[in-house]
Design a protein around this motif. Structure first.
Motif, short mmCIF file in Angstrom:
data_model
loop_
_atom_site.label_atom_id
_atom_site.label_comp_id
_atom_site.label_asym_id
_atom_site.label_seq_id
_atom_site.Cartn_x
_atom_site.Cartn_y
_atom_site.Cartn_z
N ASN A 93 -0.83 2.84 1.08
CA ASN A 93 -0.26 2.06 2.17
C ASN A 93 -1.10 0.80 2.36
O ASN A 93 -2.33 0.84 2.28
CB ASN A 93 -0.26 2.89 3.45
CG ASN A 93 0.37 2.12 4.61
OD1 ASN A 93 -0.26 1.25 5.20
ND2 ASN A 93 1.61 2.43 4.91
N ASN A 94 -0.43 -0.31 2.58
CA ASN A 94 -1.15 -1.58 2.75
C ASN A 94 -0.46 -2.44 3.79
O ASN A 94 -0.34 -3.66 3.65
CB ASN A 94 -1.22 -2.32 1.40
CG ASN A 94 -2.24 -3.44 1.40
OD1 ASN A 94 -3.27 -3.36 2.08
ND2 ASN A 94 -1.97 -4.49 0.65
N ALA A 95 0.00 -1.78 4.86
CA ALA A 95 0.75 -2.49 5.90
C ALA A 95 -0.07 -3.60 6.54
O ALA A 95 0.47 -4.64 6.95
CB ALA A 95 1.24 -1.50 6.96
N ASP A 96 -1.38 -3.40 6.61
CA ASP A 96 -2.23 -4.43 7.23
C ASP A 96 -2.66 -5.50 6.23
O ASP A 96 -3.31 -6.49 6.60
CB ASP A 96 -3.45 -3.80 7.88
CG ASP A 96 -4.31 -3.00 6.91
OD1 ASP A 96 -4.06 -3.07 5.68
OD2 ASP A 96 -5.24 -2.29 7.36
N GLY A 97 -2.30 -5.34 4.96
CA GLY A 97 -2.61 -6.34 3.96
C GLY A 97 -4.07 -6.49 3.60
O GLY A 97 -4.45 -7.48 2.95
N LYS A 98 -4.88 -5.51 3.95
CA LYS A 98 -6.32 -5.64 3.70
C LYS A 98 -6.69 -5.40 2.24
O LYS A 98 -7.76 -5.82 1.80
CB LYS A 98 -7.09 -4.68 4.62
CG LYS A 98 -7.07 -5.09 6.08
CD LYS A 98 -7.94 -4.17 6.93
CE LYS A 98 -7.96 -4.62 8.39
NZ LYS A 98 -8.80 -3.73 9.23
N ILE A 99 -5.85 -4.69 1.52
CA ILE A 99 -6.12 -4.46 0.10
C ILE A 99 -5.40 -5.54 -0.70
O ILE A 99 -4.21 -5.80 -0.49
CB ILE A 99 -5.63 -3.07 -0.34
CG1 ILE A 99 -6.24 -1.97 0.54
CG2 ILE A 99 -5.98 -2.82 -1.80
CD1 ILE A 99 -5.66 -0.60 0.29
N SER A 100 -6.11 -6.14 -1.62
CA SER A 100 -5.56 -7.23 -2.43
C SER A 100 -6.13 -7.14 -3.83
O SER A 100 -7.10 -6.40 -4.09
CB SER A 100 -5.93 -8.58 -1.82
OG SER A 100 -7.33 -8.80 -1.94
N PRO A 101 -5.57 -7.89 -4.79
CA PRO A 101 -6.20 -7.93 -6.11
C PRO A 101 -7.68 -8.32 -6.05
O PRO A 101 -8.49 -7.79 -6.83
CB PRO A 101 -5.36 -8.98 -6.85
CG PRO A 101 -4.00 -8.85 -6.23
CD PRO A 101 -4.27 -8.61 -4.78
#
Length: 325
Positions: free
Chosen positions: A47-55
């Motif tokens: 889950n990455n709803a908060d967008g904290k994980i990125s390439p």
């Protein structure tokens, strides 16, 4: 100089990358059934709803774990630019390797350049709130390299990759794929060799590389990365090779087309193509994984998908055939 095709695509993929060259006027060998009880490609999704994980955060985790990053290339921009649309909000091709592990492996498996660097795709499908990473498992790499599936070094490498993914994506889980491995339609590695002069091999290598690189762009291929593993070996005082260099090669229509149904295809792309020469052996060795890995490991049977793979195969064949004349 004369390039001698060894005439076989070693039965044992890429990705990851991306073509097979037929042996000259030699009937294909029979290919054994691949394993069907496990997946070659794994997908780790969080889950990455908060967008904290990125390439970028995933890359940072791999750097922290001691990996060398060859490239972390955004493909979504090129997708939109060339094809006017994309099925993704994020699509990166990520290539990386671990220097000490590669050094350990090359002493046992001279074809380790097939996976040095290894490849991953990092992607978020359009409108979704998850992020996924695809990669090859140890058994798949061993199958392609013709190494024992329980090789301790490969298994340790795979364990470190999985641990690092979990560090980067703490809430992530491995997905269950809906398809199973298929029987390969051809051999999984393409090999070439070129006899080299004992005193002139450096000039011959330069000539070969110049010819190879010059033919890529006109045939739709790009160099997505380059690693001089020989320098790493020299730094570690290992003198087994005069040179060992790896090109990461990609053809945009291939990854764009296949990723529509198989976004995990980045586990095979870009393709690692290596050039090596052992000390006191007057022979250049060239090898890369074939497209039959894509078809087999990801159960690709769409006419459209197979055609784009076969077209890339024909394009690379044209390049290498030209270099043999």
């Amino acid at each position: 100089m004369k390039l001698l095709i060894k005439g076989m695509l070693c039965a044992s993929m890429v990705v990851s990358s991306v073509w097979a060259v037929e042996a000259v006027k030699v009937a294909p060998k029979s290919v054994p059934m691949a394993q069907t009880n496990t997946a070659d490609v794994t997908i780790f999704t969080s889950n990455n709803a908060d967008g904290k994980i990125s390439p970028k955060t995933i890359e940072d985790a791999f750097k922290k774990a001691g990996f060398t990053i060859s490239a972390n290339r955004d493909m979504n921009g090129p997708f939109v630019k060339q094809f006017k649309s994309s099925s993704f909000d994020t699509y990166n091709l990520f290539t990386f390797y671990k220097k000490d592990t590669v050094l350990e492996l090359v002493k046992k498996y001279p074809n380790v350049g097939l996976f040095a660097p290894m490849s991953m795709s990092i992607y978020t499908k359009k409108g979704e709130k998850t992020i996924s990473v695809s990669s090859l498992n140890a058994e798949a790499m061993a199958k392609i390299m013709k190494a024992p599936s329980d090789d301790a070094t490969l298994q340790a490498l795979r364990t470190l990759v999985k641990t690092t993914l979990k560090e980067a994506m703490p809430q992530g889980n491995f997905e269950k794929l809906s398809y199973t491995i298929q029987k390969p339609k051809g051999d999984l590695i393409t090999k070439f060799s070129m006899e080299m002069d004992a005193d002139e091999w450096e000039d011959e290598l330069d000539e070969f590389k110049m010819g190879f690189e010059g033919e890529l762009a006109p045939n739709g291929f790009v160099i997505a990365g380059f690693n001089n593993l020989g320098d790493d070996f020299d730094d570690a005082n290992y003198e087994g090779y005069d040179f060992y260099e790896v090109y990461s090669i990609c053809k945009l229509p291939v990854i764009y087309t296949i990723a529509q149904s198989r976004p995990e295809a980045g586990a095979f792309a870009p393709c690692s193509l290596y050039l090596s020469k052992k000390k006191n052996v007057n022979m250049l060795e060239v090898a890369f994984p074939s497209v039959y890995n894509w078809m087999s490991s990801m159960a690709i049977d769409s006419d459209t998908d197979m055609k784009v793979l076969e077209d890339a195969q024909a394009g690379m064949q044209k390049i290498l055939t030209g270099l043999t004349e």
